[in-house]
Design a protein around this motif. Structure first.
Motif: not given
Length: 549
Positions: A95-96, A180, A199-200
């Protein structure tokens, strides 16, 4: 009839000429003569040289390894389609996580942290859209707690925390949480290696997932010790040498081209208006000792607020919509490219310890002047000349002040026509201040040469046999050496960071930096107080190129 027409045209032409003379074009600089005093260098505490040096060295490994305590934060874009690489012990898409811009880095780290059975999953991704990132300059990937992560700490922890330097998992989590709501997709860091904290992973597309065979890496023999523990790692090996050679292509300009930075929203801790408390912190300290530890809470909060409100919550027109902002990286580099190599050539000639010093001083004086004049001559206006009856030994160079001015203005003209952001105003001041000092020193050096009859521009003043006197030649070379030495020390450009003499075949130029230890077998170090480029041999155990001498 024809006579009347000629008279009419002449009268009309005369009126037009008069009109033009009555409305001169505005000049960029309106300064009193004292502003162009060739004997007034910049004050010792100015930061324009630091702003220029850092801004012109962004994303380049060598200058950022040399001055590892970064002072600049810059937003940027990773363009759609840019390939990103991630190595791990399984095929799960995280995910990160961290991604690399080059497969050599990700594959090498996969071998370090992957399966002991020689299993490495190497994943390749492509940016699905423009990725908004924040770049930290300096050796911001370095986990030693000596100031390299200070600018990250301000965002991550809200204070400088050298004791949390190895908390990388928590660091990326907190950075991404902060970024974010501001639309950030990741954070770019550099050191010996370059990487992005992504981050994503929904912002990238999987291109390939390869299950590779690999031998355990020998790059790291053990995990980095805590910052306070004695550091004596194993010698660097041939595998590290190969990786360093691959990474060397990012050493100088243009550096890591996978990221396009928007300098119109640059944040610099050398901005005295943004972080005034750091003026006292770095006072009388060499640049290698500059750090952010000691910044007041008020300044820290001002920087964070500026980042959030003025930088990240506004569009980045120079990257996202074209805009009319100056291409700052190109403009800054054009100045470095114009002066960097020639200043170095001049230094080699005037420096008595340089290899070129074997040439007679009388010849070196002529060679130096020719190089200096090549940089100055296009600013010598037709009506400029030493005053009549001028003594060739005279040290007054006031007559050349207009050349100093014309030289400085030439670098400022393009900027003066633009509407500038706050960050660009800082860069404008850095360009003006830096080129002003370059032009001042070069004009002064040139004027001394003119006094001695070295310039063919002034035909009536050329000496028949200039500087055949060895003592006079040595004296002028020494004067030039002092002037130029002070200038180059003040500029301290990354373009001058390289091995001298150049490395031989099967050698690699390298600046000592974490995580690769270098040195002789008996005295290994991870960090040096004054890191300088040196040549490394491809040997086991690894040694410096000059160990056998």
């Amino acid at each position: 009839m024809y006579l009347w027409l000629i008279v009419f045209l002449l009268a009309f032409s005369s009126k037009g000429s008069t009109a033009v003379n009555q409305h001169p074009l505005p000049t960029v600089f309106e300064s009193v003569s004292d502003d162009w005093d060739l004997n007034k260098p910049f004050t010792a505490n100015t930061t324009v040289n630091f702003v220029f040096a850092t801004a012109s060295s962004l994303l380049q490994a060598a200058p950022n390894l040399r001055y590892r305590n970064g002072h600049t934060i810059v937003p940027g874009i990773v363009r759609p389609g840019t390939l990103l690489y991630h190595g791990r012990e399984d095929s799960i898409i995280p995910t990160t996580e961290w991604v690399a811009f080059d497969p050599e880095i990700s594959y090498g780290l996969c071998r370090v942290f992957g399966s002991l059975e020689g299993s490495c999953w190497h994943l390749t991704f492509a940016a699905a859209r423009p990725l908004r990132v924040l770049y930290f300059d300096g050796a911001s990937v370095t986990q030693l707690g000596g100031g390299e992560m200070d600018s990250q700490d301000i965002i991550t922890w809200g204070e400088i925390r050298p004791d949390l330097v190895i908390e990388e998992g928590l660091r990326i989590q907190k950075l991404c949480e902060w970024g974010k709501p501001l639309g950030l997709d990741g954070f770019v860091r550099m050191g010996t290696i370059s990487e992005m904290m992504l981050c994503n992973f929904s912002s990238v597309n999987l291109v390939s997932s390869q299950h590779l065979k690999s031998a355990p890496s020998k790059i790291f023999q053990s995990s980095p010790p805590p910052p306070t523990a004695p550091i004596k790692p194993e010698p660097i090996n041939s595998e590290s040498f190969i990786l360093l050679r691959a990474l060397d292509r990012f050493s100088q300009y243009p550096g890591v081209m996978h990221v396009q930075l928007d300098l119109s929203h640059l944040v610099s801790f050398y901005d005295e208006k943004l972080a005034p408390s750091l003026v006292a912190v770095r006072s009388d300290k060499p640049r290698l000792e500059h750090c952010l530890l000691g910044i007041t809470e008020e300044d820290l909060m001002r920087v964070r607020k500026y980042l959030e409100e003025q930088v990240l919550e506004t569009p980045w027109p120079s990257l996202e919509s074209g805009g009319n902002h100056l291409d700052w990286p190109t403009h800054l580099h054009s100045i470095v490219e114009l002066y960097g190599e020639t200043l170095e050539d001049i230094w080699n000639l005037v420096n008595s310890t340089a290899s070129l010093a074997a040439r007679p001083a009388t010849q070196r004086v002529k060679d130096v002047f020719q190089l200096v004049e090549s940089l100055v001559q296009r600013f010598v206006l037709y009506n400029v000349s030493p005053p009549s009856g001028f003594d060739k030994n005279e040290t007054d160079v006031t007559w050349a002040s207009s050349i100093f001015r014309e030289c400085t203005v030439s670098h400022y003209l393009v900027i003066s026509t633009l509407s500038l952001t706050t960050s660009e105003q800082l860069l404008r001041d850095a360009v003006e201040g830096t080129t002003r000092e370059i032009c001042r020193v070069l004009t002064k050096m040139w004027a001394y040469g003119v006094h001695d009859g070295l310039s063919e521009i002034f035909h009536d003043r050329v000496a028949e046999h200039p500087h055949e006197d060895l003592k006079k030649a040595d004296a002028l070379l020494y004067t030039w050496k002092v002037e130029l030495g002070n200038l180059m020390k003040w500029l301290d450009w990354g373009v001058w960071l390289r091995c001298r003499p150049a490395c031989k075949e099967q050698e690699q130029c390298y600046i000592p930096a974490w995580p690769f230890a270098v040195g002789n077998v008996s005295g290994m170090v991870w960090r040096e107080d004054n890191p300088q480029p040196r040549c490394l041999k491809k040997l086991e155990p690894f040694t410096y190129a000059d160990d056998e001498q």
